[in-house]
Design an enzyme around this catalytic site. Structure first.
Site, PDB file in Angstrom:
ATOM      1  N   GLN A 113      24.355 -25.406  -1.394  1.00 22.72           N
ATOM      2  CA  GLN A 113      25.750 -25.107  -1.766  1.00 22.72           C
ATOM      3  C   GLN A 113      26.692 -26.137  -1.124  1.00 22.72           C
ATOM      4  OE1 GLN A 113      23.836 -21.947  -0.593  1.00 22.72           O
ATOM      5  NE2 GLN A 113      23.068 -22.210  -2.641  1.00 22.72           N
TER       6      GLN A 113
ATOM      7  N   ASP B 276      26.424 -28.978  -5.626  1.00 26.43           N
ATOM      8  CA  ASP B 276      26.025 -29.933  -6.676  1.00 26.43           C
ATOM      9  C   ASP B 276      26.593 -31.333  -6.465  1.00 26.43           C
ATOM     10  OD1 ASP B 276      24.740 -27.762  -7.871  1.00 26.43           O
ATOM     11  OD2 ASP B 276      26.548 -27.218  -8.982  1.00 26.43           O
TER      12      ASP B 276
ATOM     13  N   GLY C 251      20.117 -25.560  -6.620  1.00 27.65           N
ATOM     14  CA  GLY C 251      19.386 -26.370  -7.601  1.00 27.65           C
ATOM     15  C   GLY C 251      19.568 -27.818  -7.210  1.00 27.65           C
ATOM     16  N   HIS C 252      18.528 -28.424  -6.658  1.00 26.90           N
ATOM     17  CA  HIS C 252      18.628 -29.798  -6.153  1.00 26.90           C
ATOM     18  C   HIS C 252      17.768 -30.718  -7.006  1.00 26.90           C
ATOM     19  CE1 HIS C 252      19.779 -28.129  -1.912  1.00 26.90           C
ATOM     20  NE2 HIS C 252      20.617 -27.775  -2.865  1.00 26.90           N
TER      21      HIS C 252
ATOM     22  N   LYS D 174      23.117 -33.435  -3.087  1.00 28.45           N
ATOM     23  CA  LYS D 174      22.404 -33.238  -1.813  1.00 28.45           C
ATOM     24  C   LYS D 174      20.913 -33.504  -1.972  1.00 28.45           C
ATOM     25  CE  LYS D 174      23.869 -29.052  -1.636  1.00 28.45           C
ATOM     26  NZ  LYS D 174      24.795 -29.067  -2.783  1.00 28.45           N
TER      27      LYS D 174
HETATM   28  P1  GDP Z   1      22.761 -30.813  -5.391  1.00 21.75           P
HETATM   29  O1  GDP Z   1      22.777 -29.367  -5.706  1.00 21.75           O
HETATM   30  O2  GDP Z   1      23.831 -31.194  -4.428  1.00 21.75           O
HETATM   31  O3  GDP Z   1      21.414 -31.322  -4.977  1.00 21.75           O
HETATM   32  O4  GDP Z   1      23.134 -31.589  -6.750  1.00 21.75           O
HETATM   33  P2  GDP Z   1      22.528 -31.276  -8.215  1.00 21.75           P
HETATM   34  O5  GDP Z   1      21.159 -31.816  -8.293  1.00 21.75           O
HETATM   35  O6  GDP Z   1      22.752 -29.865  -8.583  1.00 21.75           O
HETATM   36  O7  GDP Z   1      23.546 -32.124  -9.103  1.00 21.75           O
HETATM   37  C1  GDP Z   1      23.747 -33.491  -8.912  1.00 21.75           C
HETATM   38  C2  GDP Z   1      23.348 -34.242 -10.187  1.00 21.75           C
HETATM   39  O8  GDP Z   1      23.828 -35.561 -10.134  1.00 21.75           O
HETATM   40  C3  GDP Z   1      21.846 -34.345 -10.369  1.00 21.75           C
HETATM   41  O9  GDP Z   1      21.555 -34.339 -11.747  1.00 21.75           O
HETATM   42  C4  GDP Z   1      21.530 -35.731  -9.767  1.00 21.75           C
HETATM   43  O10 GDP Z   1      20.369 -36.325 -10.338  1.00 21.75           O
HETATM   44  C5  GDP Z   1      22.753 -36.488 -10.157  1.00 21.75           C
HETATM   45  N1  GDP Z   1      23.183 -37.567  -9.245  1.00 21.75           N
HETATM   46  C6  GDP Z   1      23.121 -37.624  -7.888  1.00 21.75           C
HETATM   47  N2  GDP Z   1      23.731 -38.736  -7.440  1.00 21.75           N
HETATM   48  C7  GDP Z   1      24.177 -39.407  -8.538  1.00 21.75           C
HETATM   49  C8  GDP Z   1      24.928 -40.610  -8.744  1.00 21.75           C
HETATM   50  O11 GDP Z   1      25.314 -41.309  -7.819  1.00 21.75           O
HETATM   51  N3  GDP Z   1      25.212 -40.939 -10.039  1.00 21.75           N
HETATM   52  C9  GDP Z   1      24.822 -40.186 -11.101  1.00 21.75           C
HETATM   53  N4  GDP Z   1      25.149 -40.576 -12.315  1.00 21.75           N
HETATM   54  N5  GDP Z   1      24.137 -39.053 -10.936  1.00 21.75           N
HETATM   55  C10 GDP Z   1      23.831 -38.656  -9.681  1.00 21.75           C
HETATM   56  P1  IMO Z   2      23.482 -26.219  -4.777  1.00 22.27           P
HETATM   57  O1  IMO Z   2      22.649 -26.121  -3.520  1.00 22.27           O
HETATM   58  C1  IMO Z   2      26.892 -24.699  -7.016  1.00 22.27           C
HETATM   59  C2  IMO Z   2      27.819 -20.417  -6.597  1.00 22.27           C
HETATM   60  C3  IMO Z   2      27.624 -19.533  -7.821  1.00 22.27           C
HETATM   61  C4  IMO Z   2      28.730 -18.540  -7.586  1.00 22.27           C
HETATM   62  C5  IMO Z   2      28.718 -18.356  -6.071  1.00 22.27           C
HETATM   63  C6  IMO Z   2      27.934 -17.140  -5.586  1.00 22.27           C
HETATM   64  O2  IMO Z   2      22.720 -26.620  -5.978  1.00 22.27           O
HETATM   65  O3  IMO Z   2      24.715 -27.020  -4.524  1.00 22.27           O
HETATM   66  P2  IMO Z   2      25.339 -16.605  -5.397  1.00 22.27           P
HETATM   67  O4  IMO Z   2      24.277 -16.510  -6.452  1.00 22.27           O
HETATM   68  O5  IMO Z   2      25.064 -17.613  -4.339  1.00 22.27           O
HETATM   69  O6  IMO Z   2      25.713 -15.270  -4.827  1.00 22.27           O
HETATM   70  O7  IMO Z   2      26.657 -17.114  -6.194  1.00 22.27           O
HETATM   71  O8  IMO Z   2      28.117 -19.534  -5.548  1.00 22.27           O
HETATM   72  N1  IMO Z   2      26.619 -21.205  -6.201  1.00 22.27           N
HETATM   73  C7  IMO Z   2      26.495 -22.527  -6.389  1.00 22.27           C
HETATM   74  N2  IMO Z   2      27.308 -23.411  -7.015  1.00 22.27           N
HETATM   75  N3  IMO Z   2      25.773 -25.131  -6.431  1.00 22.27           N
HETATM   76  C8  IMO Z   2      24.950 -24.267  -5.778  1.00 22.27           C
HETATM   77  O9  IMO Z   2      23.889 -24.677  -5.059  1.00 22.27           O
HETATM   78  C9  IMO Z   2      25.282 -22.881  -5.772  1.00 22.27           C
HETATM   79  N4  IMO Z   2      24.703 -21.784  -5.254  1.00 22.27           N
HETATM   80  C10 IMO Z   2      25.552 -20.767  -5.516  1.00 22.27           C
HETATM   81  O10 IMO Z   2      27.819 -20.264  -9.007  1.00 22.27           O
HETATM   82  O11 IMO Z   2      29.969 -19.080  -7.925  1.00 22.27           O
HETATM   83 MG    MG Z   3      22.805 -28.119  -7.360  1.00 26.08          MG
END
Ligand code: GDP
Ligand code: IMO
Ligand code: MG
Length: 428
Positions: A225, A13, A40-41, A16
């Site tokens: 991840q 999170d 979850g991206h 990415k």
């Molecule tokens: P990922 O799993 O690495 O793709 O990240 P997620 O989407 O799960 O979580 C990142 C969150 O931060 C998302 O809601 C993005 O829209 C948001 N985000 C990404 N870069 C920035 C930033 O520079 N500033 C802010 N405020 N939000 C950001």
């Molecule tokens: P992105 O790509 C954050 C965590 C789960 C749990 C552990 C194992 O959005 O960064 P699983 O279902 O993979 O067997 O769970 O890994 N986890 C993540 N945490 N971002 C993710 O993906 C994750 N995918 C799995 O919360 O702790």
């Molecule tokens: Mg994510």
């Protein structure tokens, strides 16, 4: 720069999705190489927000090739739900812009059932998985009983293997865990339908990706991840079941290490984690809650509140080494705006010394006490900056310290969720 990797530098999170979408402009092919719909991206373009789980974050451009590699575990139902969701938002997905590896392992309904039952059986030692069947699917892959996309393309073979698997899994589900047996015919009939919908997208992706690189096309490998959720280098057993580190590209997309030129680590300006497991700089107080609210730190896949804490440079230094990072992208420095003081962990006090690497044993890690440096904060103007010069001086000092400690340059600074809220400061 012909083939480069985007990898999460912390516990996932980190942003990415946003950065893959941003960097995809410079690439022709975007490849997912591990994980599944546990990811979850989030990508924001203009006033539209897209949440992706399986489909690479390059899909929004329409004219790029998006690839699901053999290292990914594919839940066909989740995949088609996502394709329908994208179509609903006006994104066209065709075999011209999206292909799936014939070697990818399938997530089956019994994997999801077992994920839930195993978590329940772990009791207070549960991992806090996403419940998507990821661990059980990778277990079957390694145990050599997994079903692959290519099996689905030969439906009689699939039927036979599924029948064997369901018999074996039902024994475990009912006798070990006291769960309810799954119905073979219902699952088979669903997968027959998935097979036909999937067929036009199925390819030997190693051949295709190799040819693209050889033809001089730029290929971006999108990690899911983060480094500390890696099955080998993460906080085992509180990890996911795949290799999330840069090395995962070679096995997960069938590409040799000499073909990869750059690896970019995406690092959030603070640290978060979802699910259980150690987290040395975690803030179980008002400060942690402040970051959670300001940064909207709630999971994209499960909606769970993310645990929040200060930036940990021991983690970033370890990721830089293990992933051979050529640069960092630092995201969400806008979230920290408004704080008077900001702490950064620059070592762990462990057995009378200060260490700067991440220990293997959770028992040793529990003994580690973060050593902090304190920085002066910056104001909200950071979100409007569109060049390095426009950043507040204190934010620059913070970023400089990251480079100094890890020995890796920052190439991009993200100051908001949208594509345009991105400052390039160097090459990746
Ligand atoms: P990922 O799993 O690495 O793709 O990240 P997620 O989407 O799960 O979580 C990142 C969150 O931060 C998302 O809601 C993005 O829209 C948001 N985000 C990404 N870069 C920035 C930033 O520079 N500033 C802010 N405020 N939000 C950001
Ligand atoms: P992105 O790509 C954050 C965590 C789960 C749990 C552990 C194992 O959005 O960064 P699983 O279902 O993979 O067997 O769970 O890994 N986890 C993540 N945490 N971002 C993710 O993906 C994750 N995918 C799995 O919360 O702790
Ligand atoms: Mg994510």
């Amino acid at each position: 720069m012909s083939a480069f990797i985007v990898v999460g530098a912390q516990w996932g999170d980190e942003g990415k999705g946003k950065m893959t979408d941003y960097l995809a402009e410079k690439a022709e092919v975007i490849v997912r190489f591990q994980g599944g719909n546990n990811a979850g991206h989030t990508v924001e373009v203009g006033d539209k927000q897209y949440k992706l789980h399986l489909v690479p974050s390059g899909i929004l451009y329409g004219n790029k090739l998006n690839v699901i590699g053999n290292g990914v575990v594919v839940d066909p139902k989740a995949l088609f739900d996502e394709l329908d969701y994208l179509e609903g938002l006006g994104v066209k997905v065709t075999p011209e812009n999206f292909i799936v590896s014939d070697r990818a392992q399938l997530i089956m309904p019994y994997h999801k059932t077992l994920d839930a039952l195993k978590e329940k059986a772990r009791g207070k030692n549960d991992i806090g998985t996403t419940g998507k069947g990821i661990g059980p699917a990778y277990t079957d892959k390694v145990e050599r009983s997994g079903l692959r996309v290519c099996d689905l393309m030969h439906i009689e073979v699939f039927r036979e293997k599924l029948s064997e698997n369901i018999k074996a899994k039902n024994e475990i589900i009912t006798k070990v865990y006291g769960g309810e047996a799954l119905d073979f015919e219902a699952i088979y009939n669903d997968y027959v339908k998935y097979a036909e919908r999937l067929r036009p997208f199925v390819r030997d992706i190693s051949v295709r990706v190799y040819d693209e690189i050889k033809a001089g096309k730029k290929v971006l490998f999108e990690g899911a991840q983060g480094m500390l959720l890696d099955i080998d280098y993460g906080t085992y057993p509180y990890v996911t079941s795949s290799n999330t580190i840069a090395g995962g590209v070679c096995t997960g997309a069938g590409i040799g290490p000499t073909m990869i030129t750059n690896a970019v680590g995406i690092a959030k300006a603070y640290t978060t984690r979802v699910g259980k497991g150690p987290f040395p700089t975690e803030l179980n107080d008002e400060m942690g809650e402040w970051i959670r609210q300001k940064g909207h730190e709630y999971g994209v896949t499960t909606g769970r509140a993310r645990r929040c804490g200060w930036l940990d440079l021991v983690i970033l230094k370890s990721t830089a080494r293990i992933c051979g990072l050529t640069s960092f992208v630092v995201t969400k420095i806008d979230t920290l705006a408004g704080l008077d003081k900001i702490k950064v962990c620059v070592g762990y006090k462990f057995e009378d010394k200060v260490i700067d690497y991440f220990p293997a044993s959770l028992e040793d890690l529990a003994e580690c006490e973060p050593v902090y440096e304190e920085f002066d904060g910056w104001d909200e103007s950071v979100g409007n900056a569109r060049s390095y010069e426009e950043l507040p001086e204190n934010a620059k000092k913070y970023l400089k310290r990251i480079e100094e400690f890890t020995g890796v340059k920052i190439s991009i600074i993200s100051v908001g969720p949208r594509r345009d809220q991105t400052i390039e400061v160097g090459s990746i």
